[in-house]
Motif scaffolding. Structure first.
Motif, PDB file in Angstrom:
ATOM      1  N   THR A 109       0.838  -1.198   0.000  1.00 44.17           N
ATOM      2  CA  THR A 109       0.000   0.000   0.000  1.00 44.17           C
ATOM      3  C   THR A 109       0.872   1.247   0.000  1.00 44.17           C
ATOM      4  N   PRO A 110       0.321   2.383  -0.462  1.00 43.91           N
ATOM      5  CA  PRO A 110       1.135   3.618  -0.454  1.00 43.91           C
ATOM      6  C   PRO A 110       1.660   3.962   0.941  1.00 43.91           C
ATOM      7  N   TYR A 111       0.775   3.842   1.972  1.00 44.74           N
ATOM      8  CA  TYR A 111       1.207   4.168   3.332  1.00 44.74           C
ATOM      9  C   TYR A 111       2.258   3.181   3.829  1.00 44.74           C
ATOM     10  N   GLY A 112       2.025   1.892   3.599  1.00 45.56           N
ATOM     11  CA  GLY A 112       2.976   0.893   4.059  1.00 45.56           C
ATOM     12  C   GLY A 112       4.321   1.019   3.381  1.00 45.56           C
ATOM     13  N   SER A 113       4.319   1.270   2.068  1.00 47.97           N
ATOM     14  CA  SER A 113       5.582   1.423   1.343  1.00 47.97           C
ATOM     15  C   SER A 113       6.359   2.640   1.822  1.00 47.97           C
ATOM     16  N   THR A 114       5.634   3.732   2.089  1.00 47.89           N
ATOM     17  CA  THR A 114       6.306   4.940   2.580  1.00 47.89           C
ATOM     18  C   THR A 114       6.837   4.730   3.993  1.00 47.89           C
ATOM     19  N   LEU A 115       6.092   3.996   4.823  1.00 44.13           N
ATOM     20  CA  LEU A 115       6.589   3.680   6.164  1.00 44.13           C
ATOM     21  C   LEU A 115       7.908   2.904   6.093  1.00 44.13           C
ATOM     22  N   ILE A 116       8.005   1.987   5.143  1.00 42.75           N
ATOM     23  CA  ILE A 116       9.251   1.227   4.985  1.00 42.75           C
ATOM     24  C   ILE A 116      10.393   2.157   4.624  1.00 42.75           C
ATOM     25  N   THR A 117      10.135   3.063   3.667  1.00 44.80           N
ATOM     26  CA  THR A 117      11.184   3.999   3.235  1.00 44.80           C
ATOM     27  C   THR A 117      11.649   4.874   4.387  1.00 44.80           C
TER      28      THR A 117
END
Length: 373
Positions: A109-117
């Motif tokens: 998800t956009p939020y999950g991917s950004t959290l990883i970054t």
């Protein structure tokens, strides 16, 4: 237990006599031998060094570890001579929480991917902070503590001995004065006077010897200042390296987040997912005709330095301030203190320059360079 009663009684008598002399001096009823001006200045300078070293040490500990509970724990473990359990920094803990949250929300998800970054970069910041804490403790805090717990204790001990020798000297002076007055009044034999004069000579010799020992120790404060000066340079260098690393990481993170936002808003994107965290491409403009795009929607392949033929806007020399490891083929690794040639090209990120070293060429971060005229 075997007690030496005579020695105990003698020590008690000496202590009482010194206490009486000290009290009479404070009340202005007895004469006091003054130290020479040079020794007094050394003592004043040493006291100032000790007081300011304590303040600098405490405030540096607060700066590096704002949590008072953690500082108390470190103090207890240090006094018990035990190793402190490994503990992550706040940034590392935050990064770990973000990664765990991303796994729960879904890394696709956009939020999950950004959290990883963001989480990965927080862990990098935490690692840099850990290195700063270790370097500062080794090169700055430890020498200050060693002075306070080692050299200063020795100086304080010798100063107490000097004060005792001074009190003994003044006591002998008072005894001799009384003996001469009694001899003049009662026409007594001079044996008491001779004894008092002998005790005064012995006390004067011991006082002079102790004053010399104390003076030599106090003059060593100058070498302590030089040692602390070197430690201060090391501490400032560690801070400069830490903040440069943090600045570089945050610049990379901003570029990653900008690409995430562009990926989400792109109308042709098959899924609004932030791309995997990688270093930015060499140029910020559109891809060259030679660059290829895969059918799965992946980003263009990284543009190499040889493929870019844009005009150079200006060439100059630059000195490298810190070591830098290239993150991909478009960047150039750097070694501290080396000289390279740098220039920029139209459309390039202002935080980066093109660097050349012999036949090698690649992007270099501006914050790691000192531009020379």
């Amino acid at each position: 237990m075997d007690f030496n009663v005579k020695k105990l009684a003698s020590d008690a008598g000496v202590f009482f006599t010194r206490a009486v002399q000290f009290t009479e001096e404070k009340l202005g009823q007895a004469e006091k031998t003054e130290l020479d001006a040079h020794l007094e200045n050394l003592i004043t300078r040493a006291d100032g060094t000790k007081n300011w070293t304590e303040k600098i040490l405490r405030q540096t500990e607060v700066l590096l570890q704002p949590n008072p509970s953690a500082r108390i724990e470190e103090f207890i473990y240090d006094k018990l001579d035990k190793k402190l359990p490994s503990r992550g920094t706040n940034a590392e803990l935050l990064g770990q929480y973000m990664l765990e949250a991303a796994n729960e929300f879904g890394p696709g998800t956009p939020y999950g991917s950004t959290l990883i970054t963001v989480g990965e970069y927080q862990k990098r910041l935490g690692s840099a902070e850990r290195e700063l804490l270790h370097t500062s403790a080794t090169t700055f805090l430890t020498p200050l503590r060693n002075f306070l717990e080692g050299d200063w204790r020795t100086i304080s001990k010798e100063r107490r001995l000097l004060e005792n020798r001074r009190l003994d000297l003044d006591i002998c002076k008072a005894r001799l004065k009384k003996a001469k007055q009694a001899e003049a009044k009662a026409a007594l034999l001079s044996e008491e006077v001779d004894k008092a004069e002998h005790e005064l000579r012995v006390a004067q010799t011991e006082f002079d010897r102790q004053a010399e020992v104390t003076r030599l120790l106090l003059e060593g404060i100058s070498s302590t200042h030089l040692n602390h000066l070197r430690c201060l340079h090391d501490f400032a260098e560690a801070q400069a390296t830490y903040y440069a690393q943090c600045h570089h990481y945050m610049q990379d993170l901003q570029r990653e987040l900008n690409r995430c936002a562009n990926a989400v808003s792109a109308p042709l994107s098959s899924a609004a997912v932030c791309p995997d965290p990688i270093s930015s491409a060499f140029l910020s403009g559109p891809p060259s005709p030679g660059a290829t795009v895969s059918s799965s929607g992946q980003r263009p392949s990284t543009l190499t330095m040889e493929q870019s033929q844009l005009p150079v806007t200006g060439t100059r020399k630059a000195k490298v301030l810190y070591d830098y490891d290239a993150h991909d083929a478009s960047e150039l690794s750097l070694l501290a203190d080396e000289l390279i040639t740098v220039y920029t090209v139209p459309g390039m990120d202002p935080d980066w320059l093109v660097g050349e070293r012999g036949n090698e060429k690649g992007k270099v971060p501006v914050t790691y360079l000192e531009l020379l005229s």
